[in-house]
Scaffold this motif. Structure first.
Motif, PDB file in Angstrom:
ATOM      1  N   UNK C 221     -59.688   6.465  -6.457  1.00 10.15           N
ATOM      2  CA  UNK C 221     -59.953   7.798  -5.915  1.00 10.15           C
ATOM      3  C   UNK C 221     -60.096   8.852  -7.003  1.00 10.15           C
ATOM      4  N   UNK C 222     -60.687  10.008  -6.582  1.00 11.92           N
ATOM      5  CA  UNK C 222     -60.819  11.130  -7.492  1.00 11.92           C
ATOM      6  C   UNK C 222     -59.600  12.028  -7.424  1.00 11.92           C
ATOM      7  N   UNK C 223     -58.970  12.036  -6.264  1.00  9.77           N
ATOM      8  CA  UNK C 223     -57.861  12.961  -6.060  1.00  9.77           C
ATOM      9  C   UNK C 223     -56.851  12.307  -5.146  1.00  9.77           C
ATOM     10  N   UNK C 224     -55.605  12.629  -5.327  1.00  5.99           N
ATOM     11  CA  UNK C 224     -54.578  12.071  -4.452  1.00  5.99           C
ATOM     12  C   UNK C 224     -53.812  13.180  -3.746  1.00  5.99           C
ATOM     13  N   UNK C 225     -53.569  12.949  -2.454  1.00  6.58           N
ATOM     14  CA  UNK C 225     -52.661  13.827  -1.738  1.00  6.58           C
ATOM     15  C   UNK C 225     -51.441  13.000  -1.380  1.00  6.58           C
ATOM     16  N   UNK C 226     -50.279  13.475  -1.758  1.00  5.08           N
ATOM     17  CA  UNK C 226     -49.045  12.749  -1.475  1.00  5.08           C
ATOM     18  C   UNK C 226     -48.350  13.421  -0.300  1.00  5.08           C
ATOM     19  N   UNK C 227     -48.113  12.644   0.736  1.00  5.47           N
ATOM     20  CA  UNK C 227     -47.446  13.183   1.921  1.00  5.47           C
ATOM     21  C   UNK C 227     -46.000  12.710   1.948  1.00  5.47           C
ATOM     22  N   UNK C 228     -45.113  13.586   2.364  1.00  2.00           N
ATOM     23  CA  UNK C 228     -43.734  13.170   2.570  1.00  2.00           C
ATOM     24  C   UNK C 228     -43.177  13.918   3.768  1.00  2.00           C
ATOM     25  N   UNK C 229     -42.703  13.189   4.729  1.00  7.30           N
ATOM     26  CA  UNK C 229     -42.156  13.746   5.965  1.00  7.30           C
ATOM     27  C   UNK C 229     -43.057  14.852   6.539  1.00  7.30           C
ATOM     28  N   UNK C 230     -44.356  14.532   6.602  1.00  6.21           N
ATOM     29  CA  UNK C 230     -45.282  15.434   7.264  1.00  6.21           C
ATOM     30  C   UNK C 230     -45.768  16.612   6.438  1.00  6.21           C
ATOM     31  N   UNK C 231     -45.374  16.669   5.154  1.00  3.03           N
ATOM     32  CA  UNK C 231     -45.840  17.778   4.320  1.00  3.03           C
ATOM     33  C   UNK C 231     -46.579  17.252   3.101  1.00  3.03           C
ATOM     34  N   UNK C 232     -47.532  18.041   2.610  1.00  2.00           N
ATOM     35  CA  UNK C 232     -48.216  17.678   1.376  1.00  2.00           C
ATOM     36  C   UNK C 232     -47.316  18.109   0.219  1.00  2.00           C
ATOM     37  N   UNK C 233     -46.882  17.145  -0.606  1.00  2.17           N
ATOM     38  CA  UNK C 233     -46.011  17.528  -1.714  1.00  2.17           C
ATOM     39  C   UNK C 233     -46.742  17.454  -3.055  1.00  2.17           C
ATOM     40  N   UNK C 234     -47.900  16.835  -3.074  1.00  4.52           N
ATOM     41  CA  UNK C 234     -48.701  16.823  -4.287  1.00  4.52           C
ATOM     42  C   UNK C 234     -50.162  16.729  -3.906  1.00  4.52           C
ATOM     43  N   UNK C 235     -51.028  17.427  -4.639  1.00  5.60           N
ATOM     44  CA  UNK C 235     -52.454  17.332  -4.389  1.00  5.60           C
ATOM     45  C   UNK C 235     -53.149  17.523  -5.726  1.00  5.60           C
ATOM     46  N   UNK C 236     -53.729  16.467  -6.274  1.00  4.37           N
ATOM     47  CA  UNK C 236     -54.381  16.631  -7.562  1.00  4.37           C
ATOM     48  C   UNK C 236     -54.844  15.317  -8.151  1.00  4.37           C
ATOM     49  N   UNK C 237     -54.954  15.298  -9.480  1.00  2.00           N
ATOM     50  CA  UNK C 237     -55.469  14.131 -10.181  1.00  2.00           C
ATOM     51  C   UNK C 237     -54.562  12.919  -9.970  1.00  2.00           C
ATOM     52  N   UNK C 238     -55.143  11.733  -9.766  1.00  2.00           N
ATOM     53  CA  UNK C 238     -54.321  10.540  -9.511  1.00  2.00           C
ATOM     54  C   UNK C 238     -53.317  10.269 -10.624  1.00  2.00           C
ATOM     55  N   UNK C 239     -53.757  10.450 -11.903  1.00  3.51           N
ATOM     56  CA  UNK C 239     -52.835  10.128 -12.999  1.00  3.51           C
ATOM     57  C   UNK C 239     -51.655  11.099 -13.019  1.00  3.51           C
ATOM     58  N   UNK C 240     -51.960  12.361 -12.760  1.00  2.00           N
ATOM     59  CA  UNK C 240     -50.883  13.350 -12.711  1.00  2.00           C
ATOM     60  C   UNK C 240     -49.920  13.019 -11.581  1.00  2.00           C
TER      61      UNK C 240
END
Lengths: 291, 338, 275
Positions: C221-240
């Protein structure tokens, strides 16, 4: 006929539908589906009794006992011989089970017609005392028996489900047959017990109701639908709910034709079915699910 | 089914007749129809059996679309066949229109009623749908008895005018022939429909309605279309029967026929519409033409259905198809060995 | 380069009774972008996919696809340009692979009531079309699906997922939502799905890829969104994302970011396969 007499008639009808609904309820709780062959079970009970009495001059009680035994056998055969194998093969889909019980319904009708003949036979009354007159109302012994046995069946079922181990297991098994099997519960045995009890209750209902209007091999389908409707209207929230649904349908069945003419109850049934299935398919009494 | 597997090849092979979808079933069906018609000859009773079988087949074919393709068991088909029948009766008795109009009006009215009932029951499936549609069938019969001015009450409608197609009035035997042809044509078209993109979508609705919805087809709407199509086909059958019998009453199409129509594809085989036709022929043979134990023919049928359901769930046609596939495999191996 | 923004979600929220499955999720998806959606079980990944595709109704929030509001039942959204697969494959198990692959394509021609009615008559008269056969074969080739005559019910879970992806691809969607496409897949299946993702990107369309295999997702992927308990906790570069404290906290417990911050990223070897 007085209004009060009509009410009595409605209550009696309601008790009959209620017992059919109780039979549906037992199988639905234990096996998770609606056994449309309930009506034919009841027909079998009533028709077999009448046929034995009329053809072989058998006493009413032995005839009724034989009919009940035959019906219980049919109910057990439905589960062991048809529903269980079909569900096993199809993986519990709803349509195969539905088609299977439709085939059972049809087969029992044809079997009864073949063995007992197609004409309507008069029902045999188990009670032989004189009609009781209360005020303006004349209570036939058969009516009294119908109401009494219905109440007793419901009471016993309620006690059974609440206070015996098997009764409590019924609920556990019915919630999810697969999960119960994984837990090591005797799913097959419990399901069989549910079918046998349902067959017993339905046969009893058929025998007690037959004196009212007679019984023939095709009575079963309409009874199946009425019983199903009663259990849907009442809901499966409590053991007594099917009796409530039955009473409501009993009122419809008796009062609609009285006020609106002969066929009105058929339209009424359809109307109630559409109303409930569309807006309240879970019935009036919903079982509260603990999270 | 080989027809299914040869689907893309049909295009590549161009005009190769063996690759036309559904042609195998049509050939077998027509051959069986010819044999049956030869057996019937000029025997009046046997001719009635053929029209009965054709009617049963058309009702079962009508149910085929919603029940075996889309997976929803609606049981109001006695009403749809009845509408087809009463259309013939009413056009004949109450209008000066050509009788052929009835076969246009009946199916359309039946389709519209199916849509109406489908809209009201759109949230129901399984046991609930079956119960409501059965009650609807009962209410429809009650209505036919009540509405005496329209339907002639429990006496029904009789004394039908003869059919007149552009000056040609078919004889009774030609009607028998015609009903067999209608059945073959509709079964052939349904067999092709089953393989078509439309059929693929409808058949996917049965197991995976979410996938159909996610692909862009509104499932409830397509369901209504399938119900309407089925009702129209059953109405054609009702019309044919009524014309052949010369009259119609509220008891002509009973719930018994609906039950039989559920079982016919099981007997014949649910894999193709021809299974429903085969089942209809077997059902008529057993219920109406079983001289040895007349009254028990229906019982035999009912027990047979139970046995087939348990032992050979693919039905007669499915079983024959399996044998044929095996036979082909054997034949293909022979030359290698030689 | 400023690619067109395809899909925008604002304040997407889903509550079941008192339980909040998804809370105020915002995101943007550009043309040609592949967005990874990761998070532990129950983080709300599938709920988000369902809200976007219309399989479930959102409690609050709105979506726009190419500037117009995305509302209504799943079918309408599909016609607007969404395609999806399911966490549990939804196939017609008694139909062969070919028919299942055809569905995506066939559906486009049966979108309106009129098309559904005429489709029945056209279908009966002309059941097969040359274009359909060719398109289905092309999709099968791209995914590496062999033997189109098998019944879908006989396939392995991994193969069923491939067929689902192929079916969605047949819709030629603007946004392809892949819900856990790798579960049960072998190396060939993974390669096939990676191929599809590239194809969609080449067309200038977008992919949302859901999986809990973070390493695999990060590579695609180009970008990752990390979800935790229904909230976005990270949105950005996969390596970051892999190195982020949020990642640590979501996957290794809440004290990870205090004590083990120096311990490095999870054993991910980010291997960039993007061209």
């Amino acid at each position: 006929m007085t209004d009060l007499q009509l009410w009595l008639s409605a209550v009696e009808m309601g008790c009959f539908f209620g017992m059919l609904a109780l039979a549906y309820y037992l199988i639905h709780v234990g096996a998770g589906f609606f056994n449309f062959a309930i009506g034919p079970y009841a027909m079998m009970g009533g028709l077999c009794t009448s046929w034995l009495v009329i053809t072989y001059d058998l006493g009413v009680w032995p005839a009724a006992a034989t009919a009940v035994a035959v019906t219980i056998g049919l109910a057990a055969l439905t589960e062991l011989g048809v529903v269980r194998p079909v569900q096993k093969r199809s993986g519990g889909g709803e349509l195969p089970a539905l088609v299977a019980v439709a085939a059972v319904l049809f087969a029992i009708q044809q079997l009864a017609g073949y063995v007992f003949g197609y004409p309507t036979l008069p029902g045999q009354s188990l009670a032989t005392f004189d009609p009781v007159t209360v005020g303006e109302v004349t209570v036939q012994p058969s009516s009294l028996l119908m109401i009494g046995v219905a109440l007793l069946s419901f009471a016993l079922s309620a006690v059974w489900i609440r206070s015996t181990r098997t009764g409590r297991l019924l609920r556990a098994v019915g919630d999810s047959n697969r999960a119960a099997a994984l837990l090591g519960l005797p799913v097959n045995r419990i399901r069989l017990i549910a079918f046998v009890l349902a067959g017993f209750v339905a046969a009893l209902a058929g025998i007690l109701f037959a004196p009212k209007a007679g019984v023939n091999s095709l009575s079963g389908l309409a009874w199946s639908l009425s019983g199903f409707l009663a259990v849907v209207v009442g809901g499966t929230g409590s053991v007594w709910a099917p009796l409530f649904g039955g009473m409501l349908l009993g009122l419809v069945e008796v009062f609609l034709p009285y006020y609106f003419g002969g066929q009105a109850h058929v339209y009424g049934m359809l109307f109630i079915a559409l109303l409930f299935f569309a807006f309240k398919p879970q019935g009036l009494f919903v079982r509260t699910v603990r999270a | 089914m080989t027809t299914q597997t040869s689907q893309p090849a049909a295009v590549a092979a161009g005009r190769d007749i063996r690759r036309v979808p559904g042609i195998g079933g049509l050939a077998l069906g027509c051959a069986a129809a010819v044999l049956i018609l030869l057996w019937v000859g000029s025997d009046g009773y046997k001719q009635t059996l053929v029209t009965s079988a054709a009617t049963y087949a058309l009702i079962a074919l009508g149910m085929y679309v919603p029940y075996l393709m889309a997976g929803s068991l609606s049981m109001a088909y006695s009403a749809y066949a009845g509408i087809g029948g009463y259309a013939v009766g009413l056009v004949s008795a109450k209008t000066g229109l050509p009788l052929a109009v009835a076969w246009l009006v009946g199916p359309i009215v039946a389709a519209l009623l199916a849509v109406l009932l489908g809209l009201v029951t759109r949230r129901l499936s399984g046991f609930f749908l079956a119960a409501v549609t059965l009650l609807f069938g009962m209410a429809f019969t009650a209505f036919l008895i009540d509405a005496e001015a329209l339907s002639g009450g429990s006496g029904g409608l009789g004394n039908l005018r003869p059919l007149n197609l552009f000056g040609w009035t078919p004889s009774h035997y030609q009607m028998v022939l015609g009903s067999a042809v209608v059945v073959c044509v509709i079964a052939f078209l349904l067999d092709r429909l089953r393989l078509s993109p439309w059929g693929v979508i409808v058949r996917t609705m049965r197991d995976a309605p979410r996938a159909v919805e996610a692909a862009g087809v509104r499932v409830p709407v397509l369901n209504l279309v399938a119900l309407a199509l089925g009702a129209a086909i059953a109405a054609v059958g009702g019309g044919l029967f009524t014309y052949s019998a010369g009259s119609i009453t509220p008891d002509t199409f009973t719930l018994n026929i609906v039950f039989l129509a559920i079982f016919m594809p099981l007997i014949g085989g649910a894999g193709t519409p021809w299974g429903a036709v085969a089942g209809a022929v077997i059902a008529v043979e057993l219920t109406l033409n079983f001289p040895a134990i007349e009254t028990s023919g229906t019982l035999l049928l009912a027990l047979g259905v139970l046995v087939i359901m348990l032992v050979a769930p693919r039905g007669v046609v499915g079983y024959a198809d399996k044998l044929r596939t095996r036979g082909w495999a054997l034949l293909r191996k022979e030359p290698d060995r030689g | 380069m400023a690619e067109e923004i395809l899909l925008v979600g604002r304040g997407l929220t889903k509550r079941y009774g008192g339980v909040t499955a998804l809370s105020e999720v915002d995101f943007e998806l550009r043309a040609g972008e592949v967005l990874g959606l990761v998070g532990p079980n129950g983080a709300g990944k599938t709920t988000l996919v369902d809200l976007i595709s219309g399989a479930q109704a959102a409690t609050a929030g709105e979506l726009t696809l190419r500037g117009s509001k995305l509302t209504g039942p799943a079918s309408r959204r599909a016609r607007a340009g969404l395609g999806r697969t399911f966490q549990y494959p939804q196939l017609a198990l008694e139909l062969d692979v070919r028919a299942n692959l055809l569905l995506g394509r066939a559906a486009r021609r049966h979108a309106t009531l009129w098309q559904m009615i005429t489709g029945a008559f056209v279908g009966a008269l002309r059941p097969t079309g040359a274009a359909d056969g060719a398109a289905v074969r092309a999709i099968a080739n791209e995914l590496g699906i062999r033997d189109l005559d098998r019944e879908a019910g006989d396939l392995t879970l991994g193969e069923q997922r491939l067929v689902e992806v192929g079916r969605a691809l047949g819709q030629d969607p603007l946004v392809l939502l892949l819900d856990e496409p790798f579960a049960g897949s072998d190396a060939r299946g993974v390669a096939g799905i990676a191929e599809v993702i590239h194809t969609v990107r080449r067309r200038g369309h977008a992919v949302i890829l859901v999986d809990h295999n973070v390493d695999l997702v990060a590579r695609l992927v180009d970008r990752i969104m990390l979800l935790d308990r229904g909230r976005v906790v990270f949105d950005g570069d996969p390596r970051d994302c892999l190195a982020s404290p949020q990642m640590q906290s979501v996957y290794f417990g809440s004290d990870a970011d205090d004590d083990d911050a120096g311990d490095g990223s999870p054993k991910a070897e980010v291997q960039d396969v993007r061209s």
